[in-house]
Scaffold this motif. Structure first.
Motif, PDB file in Angstrom:
ATOM      1  N   HIS A 176      35.823  41.824  77.502  1.00  0.00           N
ATOM      2  CA  HIS A 176      34.446  41.344  77.650  1.00  0.00           C
ATOM      3  C   HIS A 176      33.861  40.936  76.308  1.00  0.00           C
ATOM      4  O   HIS A 176      33.152  39.916  76.200  1.00  0.00           O
ATOM      5  CB  HIS A 176      33.590  42.434  78.283  1.00  0.00           C
TER       6      HIS A 176
ATOM      7  N   ARG B 145      35.412  39.874  73.684  1.00  0.00           N
ATOM      8  CA  ARG B 145      36.001  38.612  73.236  1.00  0.00           C
ATOM      9  C   ARG B 145      35.354  37.426  73.954  1.00  0.00           C
ATOM     10  O   ARG B 145      35.101  36.379  73.339  1.00  0.00           O
ATOM     11  CB  ARG B 145      37.501  38.637  73.505  1.00  0.00           C
ATOM     12  N   ILE B 146      35.088  37.598  75.250  1.00  0.00           N
ATOM     13  CA  ILE B 146      34.439  36.509  75.998  1.00  0.00           C
ATOM     14  C   ILE B 146      33.037  36.249  75.449  1.00  0.00           C
ATOM     15  O   ILE B 146      32.627  35.097  75.233  1.00  0.00           O
ATOM     16  CB  ILE B 146      34.382  36.859  77.495  1.00  0.00           C
ATOM     17  N   ILE B 147      32.309  37.360  75.231  1.00  0.00           N
ATOM     18  CA  ILE B 147      30.936  37.213  74.697  1.00  0.00           C
ATOM     19  C   ILE B 147      30.962  36.584  73.316  1.00  0.00           C
ATOM     20  O   ILE B 147      30.142  35.726  72.980  1.00  0.00           O
ATOM     21  CB  ILE B 147      30.242  38.582  74.661  1.00  0.00           C
ATOM     22  N   ASP B 148      31.886  37.019  72.473  1.00  0.00           N
ATOM     23  CA  ASP B 148      31.987  36.485  71.119  1.00  0.00           C
ATOM     24  C   ASP B 148      32.307  34.990  71.164  1.00  0.00           C
ATOM     25  O   ASP B 148      31.751  34.192  70.381  1.00  0.00           O
ATOM     26  CB  ASP B 148      33.073  37.238  70.358  1.00  0.00           C
ATOM     27  N   LYS B 149      33.166  34.618  72.096  1.00  0.00           N
ATOM     28  CA  LYS B 149      33.524  33.208  72.229  1.00  0.00           C
ATOM     29  C   LYS B 149      32.318  32.389  72.681  1.00  0.00           C
ATOM     30  O   LYS B 149      32.046  31.303  72.155  1.00  0.00           O
ATOM     31  CB  LYS B 149      34.674  33.067  73.217  1.00  0.00           C
ATOM     32  N   LYS B 150      31.561  32.934  73.661  1.00  0.00           N
ATOM     33  CA  LYS B 150      30.368  32.227  74.130  1.00  0.00           C
ATOM     34  C   LYS B 150      29.315  32.139  73.040  1.00  0.00           C
ATOM     35  O   LYS B 150      28.625  31.123  72.900  1.00  0.00           O
ATOM     36  CB  LYS B 150      29.797  32.939  75.356  1.00  0.00           C
ATOM     37  N   ALA B 151      29.181  33.210  72.270  1.00  0.00           N
ATOM     38  CA  ALA B 151      28.181  33.217  71.197  1.00  0.00           C
ATOM     39  C   ALA B 151      28.511  32.157  70.146  1.00  0.00           C
ATOM     40  O   ALA B 151      27.615  31.442  69.626  1.00  0.00           O
ATOM     41  CB  ALA B 151      28.101  34.600  70.556  1.00  0.00           C
ATOM     42  N   SER B 152      29.767  32.043  69.818  1.00  0.00           N
ATOM     43  CA  SER B 152      30.178  31.037  68.824  1.00  0.00           C
ATOM     44  C   SER B 152      29.892  29.628  69.328  1.00  0.00           C
ATOM     45  O   SER B 152      29.386  28.755  68.601  1.00  0.00           O
ATOM     46  CB  SER B 152      31.680  31.203  68.512  1.00  0.00           C
ATOM     47  N   THR B 153      30.187  29.372  70.605  1.00  0.00           N
ATOM     48  CA  THR B 153      29.950  28.049  71.205  1.00  0.00           C
ATOM     49  C   THR B 153      28.450  27.731  71.222  1.00  0.00           C
ATOM     50  O   THR B 153      28.024  26.599  70.924  1.00  0.00           O
ATOM     51  CB  THR B 153      30.525  28.012  72.625  1.00  0.00           C
ATOM     52  N   CYS B 154      27.631  28.719  71.562  1.00  0.00           N
ATOM     53  CA  CYS B 154      26.175  28.523  71.626  1.00  0.00           C
ATOM     54  C   CYS B 154      25.601  28.207  70.240  1.00  0.00           C
ATOM     55  O   CYS B 154      24.722  27.344  70.091  1.00  0.00           O
ATOM     56  CB  CYS B 154      25.533  29.762  72.223  1.00  0.00           C
TER      57      CYS B 154
END
Length: 233
Positions: free
Chosen positions: A197, A199-208
């Motif tokens: 979870h 890693r998913i959040i970190d990936k979304k945060a980077s994209t945002c």
């Protein structure tokens, strides 16, 4: 066969052997064609058969007593020696009976030896003791043996209970270890899930963040493009 009866039968057999030897000597002195010779011959044959049956009964009785621990091992060995001597003297009596007066009865060796009872020499433990004293001594030895066996039985029972207690304790700790192992497995699974979870959040945060920066740059470019430039520095 009770142990007292065994000793009584043995003494009776010894006396019977002495009687047989006496009758053999009397037979050998009598003329072979006489009535007395025939009578003694018949009596000796009958007594020999009786002696053989008694020895068989003594052998069976000793086997039962020793196998059921009704007498001590030392006493069983002593009685076996007495029985072996009876068997030897029975063979000697049979030989004397078969000699049929061929040897001089006064020079023939007595199978019963110099001991009028035909028994073996007494041991130091029984010298000077009566049959009653020997039986009392044997009973004391058996009582001590029974007491020792009872004490040993109690020790074995305690050891068995200790082994059962240790087994229960080991089983309890095994159950605790199994519970801890299950808990660790569940914790590992939760850690794996939570890491996924994050890693998913970190990936979304980077994209945002990249999208916001791109939007800000786009706005800055538009603002610069719309503001008139007057040529002054």
């Amino acid at each position: 066969m009770p142990k007292e009866a065994w000793l009584d039968d043995h003494d009776d057999c010894v006396r019977l052997g002495q009687s047989i030897m006496t009758k053999i000597n009397e037979r050998n002195k009598a003329p072979k064609n006489s009535t007395n010779y025939t009578k003694l011959q018949s009596e000796v044959r009958s007594h020999m058969k009786q002696m053989s049956n008694t020895i068989i009964r003594l052998k069976d009785g000793l086997l039962k007593q020793s196998s059921s621990y009704h007498i001590t091992e030392r006493e069983a060995e002593r009685r076996q020696t007495m029985l072996d001597q009876l068997l030897t003297k029975e063979k000697q009596l049979q030989q004397e009976f078969n000699n049929d007066g061929d040897l001089n009865p006064f020079t023939r060796p007595n199978p019963w030896g110099n001991n009028p009872w035909g028994g073996s020499a007494e041991s130091d433990d029984t010298t000077g003791l009566s049959v009653s004293d020997i039986r009392s001594q044997q009973q004391e030895m058996i009582t001590e043996q029974d007491h020792g066996l009872e004490t040993l039985s109690k020790v074995v029972t305690r050891q068995k209970q200790m082994a059962l207690d240790i087994g229960d304790e080991v089983e309890y700790h095994n159950e605790l270890i199994d519970d801890i192992h299950d808990h660790v497995d569940r914790t590992d699974q939760r850690l794996i899930t939570e890491t996924h979870h994050i890693r998913i959040i970190d990936k979304k945060a980077s994209t945002c963040a990249l999208g916001i920066m791109a939007a800000l740059l786009f706005i800055a470019v538009i603002v610069i493009a719309l503001v008139p430039y007057d040529g002054k520095p």
